[in-house]
Design a protein around this motif. Structure first.
Motif, PDB file in Angstrom:
ATOM      1  N   ARG A 251       1.080  -0.917  -0.214  1.00  0.00           N
ATOM      2  CA  ARG A 251       0.316   0.106   0.164  1.00  0.00           C
ATOM      3  C   ARG A 251       0.415   1.214  -0.033  1.00  0.00           C
ATOM      4  NH1 ARG A 251      -3.716  -0.524   3.360  1.00  0.00           N
ATOM      5  NH2 ARG A 251      -4.398   2.041   3.750  1.00  0.00           N
ATOM      6  N   ASP A 252       0.308   2.702  -0.432  1.00  0.00           N
ATOM      7  CA  ASP A 252       0.784   3.853  -0.358  1.00  0.00           C
ATOM      8  C   ASP A 252       1.383   3.746   1.107  1.00  0.00           C
ATOM      9  OD1 ASP A 252       2.017   5.879  -1.492  1.00  0.00           O
ATOM     10  OD2 ASP A 252       0.597   7.127  -1.778  1.00  0.00           O
ATOM     11  N   ASP A 253       0.216   3.612   1.795  1.00  0.00           N
ATOM     12  CA  ASP A 253       0.703   4.639   3.441  1.00  0.00           C
ATOM     13  C   ASP A 253       1.039   3.194   3.852  1.00  0.00           C
ATOM     14  OD1 ASP A 253      -2.070   3.450   2.989  1.00  0.00           O
ATOM     15  OD2 ASP A 253      -2.517   5.683   4.581  1.00  0.00           O
ATOM     16  N   PRO A 254       2.358   2.108   4.078  1.00  0.00           N
ATOM     17  CA  PRO A 254       2.226   1.764   5.268  1.00  0.00           C
ATOM     18  C   PRO A 254       2.181   2.088   6.411  1.00  0.00           C
ATOM     19  CG  PRO A 254       4.103   2.267   3.976  1.00  0.00           C
ATOM     20  CD  PRO A 254       3.341   3.173   3.583  1.00  0.00           C
ATOM     21  N   GLY A 255       1.892   0.973   7.402  1.00  0.00           N
ATOM     22  CA  GLY A 255       2.130   1.411   8.766  1.00  0.00           C
ATOM     23  C   GLY A 255       2.055  -0.001  10.240  1.00  0.00           C
ATOM     24  N   CYS A 273      -0.586   4.067  13.329  1.00  0.00           N
ATOM     25  CA  CYS A 273       1.172   5.091  13.271  1.00  0.00           C
ATOM     26  C   CYS A 273       0.984   4.650  11.967  1.00  0.00           C
ATOM     27  CB  CYS A 273       2.086   4.241  13.833  1.00  0.00           C
ATOM     28  SG  CYS A 273       2.186   5.132  15.467  1.00  0.00           S
ATOM     29  N   SER A 274       0.787   5.870  10.508  1.00  0.00           N
ATOM     30  CA  SER A 274       1.322   5.146   9.380  1.00  0.00           C
ATOM     31  C   SER A 274       2.150   5.837   8.752  1.00  0.00           C
ATOM     32  CB  SER A 274       0.003   6.276   9.018  1.00  0.00           C
ATOM     33  OG  SER A 274       0.201   6.413   7.189  1.00  0.00           O
ATOM     34  N   LEU A 275       3.344   5.775   8.418  1.00  0.00           N
ATOM     35  CA  LEU A 275       4.771   5.540   8.021  1.00  0.00           C
ATOM     36  C   LEU A 275       3.907   7.105   6.716  1.00  0.00           C
ATOM     37  CD1 LEU A 275       6.136   2.607   8.155  1.00  0.00           C
ATOM     38  CD2 LEU A 275       6.277   4.565   9.742  1.00  0.00           C
ATOM     39  N   ALA A 276       5.501   7.146   6.367  1.00  0.00           N
ATOM     40  CA  ALA A 276       5.190   7.975   4.942  1.00  0.00           C
ATOM     41  C   ALA A 276       4.656   7.762   3.850  1.00  0.00           C
ATOM     42  CB  ALA A 276       6.841   8.983   4.615  1.00  0.00           C
ATOM     43  N   ARG A 277       3.944   8.280   2.943  1.00  0.00           N
ATOM     44  CA  ARG A 277       3.172   7.704   1.717  1.00  0.00           C
ATOM     45  C   ARG A 277       4.911   7.546   0.998  1.00  0.00           C
ATOM     46  NH1 ARG A 277      -1.820   7.633   0.431  1.00  0.00           N
ATOM     47  NH2 ARG A 277      -2.989   8.343   2.101  1.00  0.00           N
ATOM     48  N   HIS A 280       4.575  10.363  -1.560  1.00  0.00           N
ATOM     49  CA  HIS A 280       4.749  12.079  -1.164  1.00  0.00           C
ATOM     50  C   HIS A 280       6.565  11.777  -0.890  1.00  0.00           C
ATOM     51  CE1 HIS A 280       1.096  12.332   1.041  1.00  0.00           C
ATOM     52  NE2 HIS A 280       0.975  12.652   0.023  1.00  0.00           N
ATOM     53  N   VAL A 281       7.182  10.513  -0.599  1.00  0.00           N
ATOM     54  CA  VAL A 281       8.764  10.182  -0.595  1.00  0.00           C
ATOM     55  C   VAL A 281       9.221  11.144  -1.861  1.00  0.00           C
ATOM     56  CG1 VAL A 281      10.725   8.813  -0.327  1.00  0.00           C
ATOM     57  CG2 VAL A 281       8.551   8.732   1.296  1.00  0.00           C
ATOM     58  N   TYR A 285      11.865  13.935  -3.249  1.00  0.00           N
ATOM     59  CA  TYR A 285      13.026  13.511  -3.936  1.00  0.00           C
ATOM     60  C   TYR A 285      12.973  14.086  -5.624  1.00  0.00           C
ATOM     61  CZ  TYR A 285      15.086  10.561  -1.029  1.00  0.00           C
ATOM     62  OH  TYR A 285      15.865   9.341   0.202  1.00  0.00           O
ATOM     63  N   VAL A 286      12.196  13.555  -6.173  1.00  0.00           N
ATOM     64  CA  VAL A 286      12.538  14.981  -7.667  1.00  0.00           C
ATOM     65  C   VAL A 286      12.086  15.945  -7.079  1.00  0.00           C
ATOM     66  CG1 VAL A 286      10.531  14.993  -9.519  1.00  0.00           C
ATOM     67  CG2 VAL A 286      10.743  12.442  -8.707  1.00  0.00           C
ATOM     68  N   SER A 287      10.793  16.662  -6.248  1.00  0.00           N
ATOM     69  CA  SER A 287      11.656  18.099  -5.940  1.00  0.00           C
ATOM     70  C   SER A 287      12.817  18.138  -6.303  1.00  0.00           C
ATOM     71  CB  SER A 287      10.574  18.486  -5.050  1.00  0.00           C
ATOM     72  OG  SER A 287       8.807  17.969  -5.562  1.00  0.00           O
ATOM     73  N   PHE A 288      13.421  17.917  -4.883  1.00  0.00           N
ATOM     74  CA  PHE A 288      15.056  17.934  -4.743  1.00  0.00           C
ATOM     75  C   PHE A 288      15.746  17.954  -5.968  1.00  0.00           C
ATOM     76  CE2 PHE A 288      19.398  16.839  -3.897  1.00  0.00           C
ATOM     77  CZ  PHE A 288      19.387  17.240  -2.316  1.00  0.00           C
ATOM     78  N   VAL A 289      16.082  17.044  -6.757  1.00  0.00           N
ATOM     79  CA  VAL A 289      16.869  17.000  -7.989  1.00  0.00           C
ATOM     80  C   VAL A 289      16.473  18.145  -8.985  1.00  0.00           C
ATOM     81  CG1 VAL A 289      16.786  15.650  -9.523  1.00  0.00           C
ATOM     82  CG2 VAL A 289      17.185  14.441  -7.642  1.00  0.00           C
ATOM     83  N   VAL A 290      15.425  17.919  -9.055  1.00  0.00           N
ATOM     84  CA  VAL A 290      14.653  19.700 -10.084  1.00  0.00           C
ATOM     85  C   VAL A 290      14.831  20.683  -9.520  1.00  0.00           C
ATOM     86  CG1 VAL A 290      12.604  20.836 -11.116  1.00  0.00           C
ATOM     87  CG2 VAL A 290      13.153  18.056 -10.994  1.00  0.00           C
ATOM     88  N   LEU A 291      15.191  20.489  -8.162  1.00  0.00           N
ATOM     89  CA  LEU A 291      15.386  21.932  -7.552  1.00  0.00           C
ATOM     90  C   LEU A 291      17.239  22.468  -7.352  1.00  0.00           C
ATOM     91  CD1 LEU A 291      14.906  24.913  -5.808  1.00  0.00           C
ATOM     92  CD2 LEU A 291      14.860  23.364  -4.030  1.00  0.00           C
TER      93      LEU A 291
END
Length: 305
Positions: A251-255, A273-277, A280-281, A285-291
């Motif tokens: 699933r996209d949001d493991p927990g 408790c839900s972990l990061a999607r 979203h991760v 990462y893509v946003s960081f690389v583009v920036l």
């Protein structure tokens, strides 16, 4: 302590023993700094396969690699004055076989121990001797022990639900909120989920569920397999919490779930408790690389100036 409710491997029933050893090493590495804590692992359908694939020797070998499991893949232990019982739920789905008989013996033993705590030993042993004369068809006589007086029950498959349930209100709201997101999950992940021996909607049969309720009177039940969090009450008042999958492959949001047992005999607090999607991760990462790529030419230009 840590409780793992099965499916340690993706396709464990198809693995050789040498490959299983590799999976166990990965599992221990996954525990990391928590390896020093007490932990208990039960077997799931992905670990040992479906009824037609059940092999007593293979199950015994797998069970021997996890603390507290007997040859049938069941366990019973106590920690901080709280009793836990884990059952091989896959064996309960199948017909007459040595594994299922082994599970029934565990249920009978734990039920006798529970009754001895509340009734006279002589009376309980008399009931047990009569029970052994019955056939192995999930038969159990009514006892006077109230629901919720027994151990904490650990299963891979959820119990049969006799009434319609949308789990807790939180989960019902969460499902509505995520309906569109769930439909857009990665196709590869969904294909991986559906390749398990049993469908995600699989539960224990009704007769096996009633047998467990009558014999063990569980304080609370923790189950898995559905990949979703669910907190619900059965018709007799027994609380069951289904633990979500803790992998992005499911699933996209493991927990995971944190359970706190209070001094009050029956009080149990459960936190989901839900972990990061994963989506979203990936976006982060893509946003960081583009920036990074967009600012590099600017930095070079400023250095030239």
């Amino acid at each position: 302590m840590l409780l793992v409710l099965g499916d340690v491997s993706a396709k464990g029933s198809e693995l050789t023993r040498s490959k299983w050893v590799s999976v166990l090493h990965q599992f221990h590495g996954l525990l990391g700094p928590f390896i020093g804590l007490p932990y208990h692992v039960i077997l799931g359908d992905r670990d040992i396969g479906e009824c037609s694939e059940l092999n007593v020797k293979s199950v015994y070998w797998m069970a021997s690699n996890f603390p507290g499991l007997d040859s049938a893949g069941c366990g019973a232990f106590e920690i901080s004055n709280i009793s836990f019982v884990s059952l091989n739920a896959i064996a309960l789905l199948c017909g007459n076989n040595n594994l299922r008989f082994g599970v029934e013996k565990v249920v009978e033993r734990e039920s006798v121990d529970l009754q001895i705590e509340t009734e006279g030993a002589a009376e309980v042993m008399n009931k047990a001797s009569k029970l052994r004369e019955t056939n192995h068809n999930f038969g159990w006589k009514e006892n006077s022990i109230s629901s919720g007086s027994g151990p904490v029950l650990l299963l891979h498959f959820p119990l049969y639900q006799t009434v319609d349930s949308n789990c807790s209100g939180f989960n019902a709201f969460k499902r509505t909120l995520k309906h569109s997101r769930e439909s857009s999950n990665m196709l590869g992940s969904r294909r991986l989920v559906e390749t398990g021996p049993y469908k995600l909607s699989q539960t224990l049969p009704r007769n096996a569920t009633e047998y467990i309720f009558q014999a063990l009177k569980p304080r609370i039940v923790f189950s898995a397999h559905t990949h979703e969090f669910c907190d619900q009450l059965h018709s007799d008042g027994t609380r069951e919490v289904s633990v979500p999958a803790m992998t992005w492959n499911a699933r996209d949001d493991p927990g995971f779930v944190v359970a706190t047992f209070h001094r009050n005999r029956r009080a149990v607090s459960v936190s989901y408790c839900s972990l990061a999607r994963e989506s979203h991760v990936i976006i982060a990462y893509v946003s960081f690389v583009v920036l990074f790529l967009s600012t590099t030419p600017l930095l070079r230009y400023l250095r030239i100036l």
